[in-house]
Design an enzyme around this catalytic site. Structure first.
Site, PDB file in Angstrom:
ATOM      1  N   GLU A  22      -5.074   4.173   5.724  1.00 45.42           N
ATOM      2  CA  GLU A  22      -4.831   4.087   4.214  1.00 45.42           C
ATOM      3  C   GLU A  22      -5.590   5.059   3.326  1.00 45.42           C
ATOM      4  O   GLU A  22      -4.851   5.652   2.513  1.00 45.42           O
ATOM      5  CB  GLU A  22      -5.480   2.785   3.851  1.00 45.42           C
ATOM      6  N   ARG A  69       0.653  -1.054   0.038  1.00 47.45           N
ATOM      7  CA  ARG A  69      -0.016  -0.016  -0.191  1.00 47.45           C
ATOM      8  C   ARG A  69       0.975   1.358  -0.095  1.00 47.45           C
ATOM      9  O   ARG A  69       0.446   2.207   0.536  1.00 47.45           O
ATOM     10  CB  ARG A  69      -0.886   0.143   1.480  1.00 47.45           C
ATOM     11  N   SER A  89     -10.840  -0.100   3.031  1.00 52.22           N
ATOM     12  CA  SER A  89     -10.181  -0.364   4.224  1.00 52.22           C
ATOM     13  C   SER A  89      -9.691   0.834   4.745  1.00 52.22           C
ATOM     14  O   SER A  89      -9.120   1.696   3.913  1.00 52.22           O
ATOM     15  CB  SER A  89      -8.910  -1.438   4.309  1.00 52.22           C
TER      16      SER A  89
HETATM   17  C1  FAD Z   1     -15.838  -0.047  -1.676  1.00 59.60           C
HETATM   18  C2  FAD Z   1     -14.273   0.313  -1.683  1.00 59.60           C
HETATM   19  C3  FAD Z   1     -13.352  -0.832  -1.892  1.00 59.60           C
HETATM   20  C4  FAD Z   1     -12.206  -0.681  -1.903  1.00 59.60           C
HETATM   21  N1  FAD Z   1     -11.063  -1.909  -2.020  1.00 59.60           N
HETATM   22  C5  FAD Z   1      -9.893  -1.760  -2.289  1.00 59.60           C
HETATM   23  C6  FAD Z   1      -9.050  -2.955  -2.417  1.00 59.60           C
HETATM   24  O1  FAD Z   1      -9.396  -4.047  -2.266  1.00 59.60           O
HETATM   25  N2  FAD Z   1      -7.687  -2.737  -2.539  1.00 59.60           N
HETATM   26  C7  FAD Z   1      -7.269  -1.251  -2.618  1.00 59.60           C
HETATM   27  O2  FAD Z   1      -5.966  -1.374  -2.705  1.00 59.60           O
HETATM   28  N3  FAD Z   1      -7.832  -0.250  -2.611  1.00 59.60           N
HETATM   29  C8  FAD Z   1      -9.288  -0.477  -2.285  1.00 59.60           C
HETATM   30  N4  FAD Z   1     -10.013   0.819  -2.261  1.00 59.60           N
HETATM   31  C9  FAD Z   1      -9.312   1.990  -2.213  1.00 59.60           C
HETATM   32  C10 FAD Z   1      -9.383   2.626  -3.786  1.00 59.60           C
HETATM   33  O3  FAD Z   1     -10.461   2.054  -4.573  1.00 59.60           O
HETATM   34  C11 FAD Z   1      -7.959   2.706  -4.495  1.00 59.60           C
HETATM   35  O4  FAD Z   1      -7.152   3.406  -3.696  1.00 59.60           O
HETATM   36  C12 FAD Z   1      -8.236   3.455  -5.568  1.00 59.60           C
HETATM   37  O5  FAD Z   1      -6.922   3.145  -6.413  1.00 59.60           O
HETATM   38  C13 FAD Z   1      -8.492   4.863  -5.716  1.00 59.60           C
HETATM   39  O6  FAD Z   1      -8.517   5.309  -7.065  1.00 59.60           O
HETATM   40  P1  FAD Z   1      -9.123   6.944  -7.145  1.00 59.60           P
HETATM   41  O7  FAD Z   1      -9.143   7.153  -8.608  1.00 59.60           O
HETATM   42  O8  FAD Z   1     -10.745   6.817  -6.584  1.00 59.60           O
HETATM   43  O9  FAD Z   1      -8.306   7.831  -6.268  1.00 59.60           O
HETATM   44  P2  FAD Z   1      -8.801   9.157  -5.562  1.00 59.60           P
HETATM   45  O10 FAD Z   1      -9.564   8.589  -4.163  1.00 59.60           O
HETATM   46  O11 FAD Z   1      -9.296  10.033  -6.283  1.00 59.60           O
HETATM   47  O12 FAD Z   1      -7.185   9.734  -4.990  1.00 59.60           O
HETATM   48  C14 FAD Z   1      -6.502   8.775  -4.054  1.00 59.60           C
HETATM   49  C15 FAD Z   1      -5.287   9.525  -3.816  1.00 59.60           C
HETATM   50  O13 FAD Z   1      -4.299   9.160  -5.147  1.00 59.60           O
HETATM   51  C16 FAD Z   1      -4.301  10.476  -5.637  1.00 59.60           C
HETATM   52  N5  FAD Z   1      -4.411  10.372  -7.104  1.00 59.60           N
HETATM   53  C17 FAD Z   1      -5.408  10.086  -7.896  1.00 59.60           C
HETATM   54  N6  FAD Z   1      -5.137   9.855  -9.115  1.00 59.60           N
HETATM   55  C18 FAD Z   1      -3.911  10.337  -9.164  1.00 59.60           C
HETATM   56  C19 FAD Z   1      -3.078  10.734 -10.500  1.00 59.60           C
HETATM   57  N7  FAD Z   1      -3.564  10.562 -11.440  1.00 59.60           N
HETATM   58  N8  FAD Z   1      -1.772  11.078 -10.151  1.00 59.60           N
HETATM   59  C20 FAD Z   1      -1.384  11.451  -8.954  1.00 59.60           C
HETATM   60  N9  FAD Z   1      -2.093  11.267  -7.742  1.00 59.60           N
HETATM   61  C21 FAD Z   1      -3.327  10.811  -7.989  1.00 59.60           C
HETATM   62  C22 FAD Z   1      -5.034  11.476  -5.162  1.00 59.60           C
HETATM   63  O14 FAD Z   1      -4.409  12.743  -4.816  1.00 59.60           O
HETATM   64  C23 FAD Z   1      -5.192  10.786  -3.600  1.00 59.60           C
HETATM   65  O15 FAD Z   1      -3.940  11.025  -2.814  1.00 59.60           O
HETATM   66  C24 FAD Z   1     -11.358   0.658  -1.977  1.00 59.60           C
HETATM   67  C25 FAD Z   1     -12.443   1.719  -2.083  1.00 59.60           C
HETATM   68  C26 FAD Z   1     -13.718   1.552  -1.957  1.00 59.60           C
HETATM   69  C27 FAD Z   1     -14.400   2.613  -1.760  1.00 59.60           C
END
Ligand code: FAD
Length: 338
Positions: A330, A158, A236
């Site tokens: 996380e 992570r 998480s």
């Molecule tokens: C129901 C649910 C289940 C989940 N299950 C998992 C799982 O099984 N495993 C897991 O690892 N995660 C899980 N997550 C967490 C999440 O899905 C991941 O972390 C995912 O990668 C976040 O993507 P996002 O585009 O929504 O990022 P955001 O929430 O928009 O951003 C997250 C972080 O990344 C940065 N960021 C986003 N895009 C970029 C970019 N292009 N360049 C630089 N920085 C960037 C943002 O500034 C922020 O700091 C879960 C979340 C939910 C809601």
């Protein structure tokens, strides 16, 4: 002003000075440069952020570039370069439809391709780092495009070079190398093997594996759904803590522990929370520990970011009090402290 709650899976978060939607690489770079010295928050799907009720006093750049380039070679497999704004699970589904294997256990993780390397997403025995060959970024400090090889990404559990340099790199696209094939890698995650009706270490078809993962995720509220308030979360909330062998030895035998190569031990955050007195369904205001998974904090309908932060604090303090271990978030906290 638009509330950021509209763009986050927690459905909380106040307004920003400005929200910019960008759908090409040129637009991403232009938006960053136009922001000048103002604080910038990069957002993909908003599924891993907890944004304060007062909002973000700066510019939010929402990335939705979803270009795809692919090269397929019968020997080396498929090399796919995907724009940062592509939806992660749409990408996974596409790889399976095209006859590629590898990403199936990462099915159903919400968010974008560009965010996947940030925290090295993982589930059911695999991490995205296993499949990434290159990450192209815009380096805000150097004001230049910078490409990272897999080793340079410094992926760990992570975490990545990008996460440990917050705000510096904006991911533009990610290159993946995956196999051509219909069978999964050996399924090592016991719960998934059981669901598939196979022994741990055996394989299933990629399609069956994806279906089983999606079912398991839905049963835990880990699949985004407007009807399932347990999924109004960020997945998480805490990472599994990594502790010394000595600390691990003080925990009861029943606590799940995973020894690491460096002599330290990864411990189950869910087990620590549940066994320190926090339970599924516990509430603070509109924030609720998921009724299906103790590690997910959720919005039962009308939560504020402050409610979620308070619930997180309580869960974390109880673990500290009972087991002496400090849980780390996380989730990316924006203007929120726990
Ligand atoms: C129901 C649910 C289940 C989940 N299950 C998992 C799982 O099984 N495993 C897991 O690892 N995660 C899980 N997550 C967490 C999440 O899905 C991941 O972390 C995912 O990668 C976040 O993507 P996002 O585009 O929504 O990022 P955001 O929430 O928009 O951003 C997250 C972080 O990344 C940065 N960021 C986003 N895009 C970029 C970019 N292009 N360049 C630089 N920085 C960037 C943002 O500034 C922020 O700091 C879960 C979340 C939910 C809601």
């Amino acid at each position: 002003m638009t509330e950021l709650s509209k763009y986050t899976s927690f459905r909380v978060g106040g307004p920003a000075q400005k929200i910019v939607q960008v759908s090409t690489e040129a637009e991403i770079i232009a938006a960053i440069e136009e922001a000048g010295d103002s604080p910038v928050l990069i957002m993909g799907g908003g599924t891993n952020v907890l944004i304060a009720d007062k909002g973000f006093d700066g510019i939010v750049i929402r990335i939705s570039n979803n270009s795809v380039q692919s090269e397929v070679d019968a020997c080396s497999g498929a090399t796919l370069t995907i724009g940062a704004g592509e939806d992660w699970d749409t990408f996974v589904q596409t790889t399976i439809d095209r006859g590629y294997a590898g990403l199936e256990t990462l099915s159903g993780i919400p968010g974008t391709v560009g965010a996947a390397p940030i925290q090295n997403i993982g589930a059911y025995g695999h991490e995205v780092a296993e499949f990434i060959t290159r990450v192209r970024t815009y380096d805000r400090q150097e004001k230049a495009v910078k490409t990272f090889t897999n080793a340079q990404c410094e992926f760990t559990y992570r975490n990545s070079h990008f996460k440990s340099h917050p705000g510096r790199y904006v991911v533009l696209d990610v290159q993946f190398q995956i196999r051509i094939g219909e069978m999964s890698d050996p399924i090592t995650y016991v719960e998934l093997a059981k669901k598939l009706g196979i022994d741990p270490g055996d394989k299933a078809t990629v399609k069956e594996t994806r279906a089983a993962v999606l079912e398991l995720r839905a049963s835990k509220g880990m699949l985004l759904s407007p009807d399932d308030h347990d999924s109004w979360s960020a997945g998480s909330f805490f990472t599994n803590p990594i502790v010394t062998q000595q600390q691990a030895d003080t925990l009861p035998n029943a606590a799940p522990k995973w020894p690491l190569n460096d002599g330290r031990v990864k411990v189950s955050a869910a087990w620590l929370i549940e066994n320190s007195g926090t339970h599924k369904g516990d509430e603070v205001g509109g924030a609720r520990i998921s009724t299906k998974h103790v590690l997910a904090l959720s919005n039962s309908g009308n939560a504020t970011a402050a409610d979620i932060a308070e619930l997180a604090k309580r869960a974390r303090n109880q673990v500290k009090e009972v087991f002496g271990i400090t849980l780390e978030a996380e989730v990316n906290l924006v203007g929120v402290e726990i």
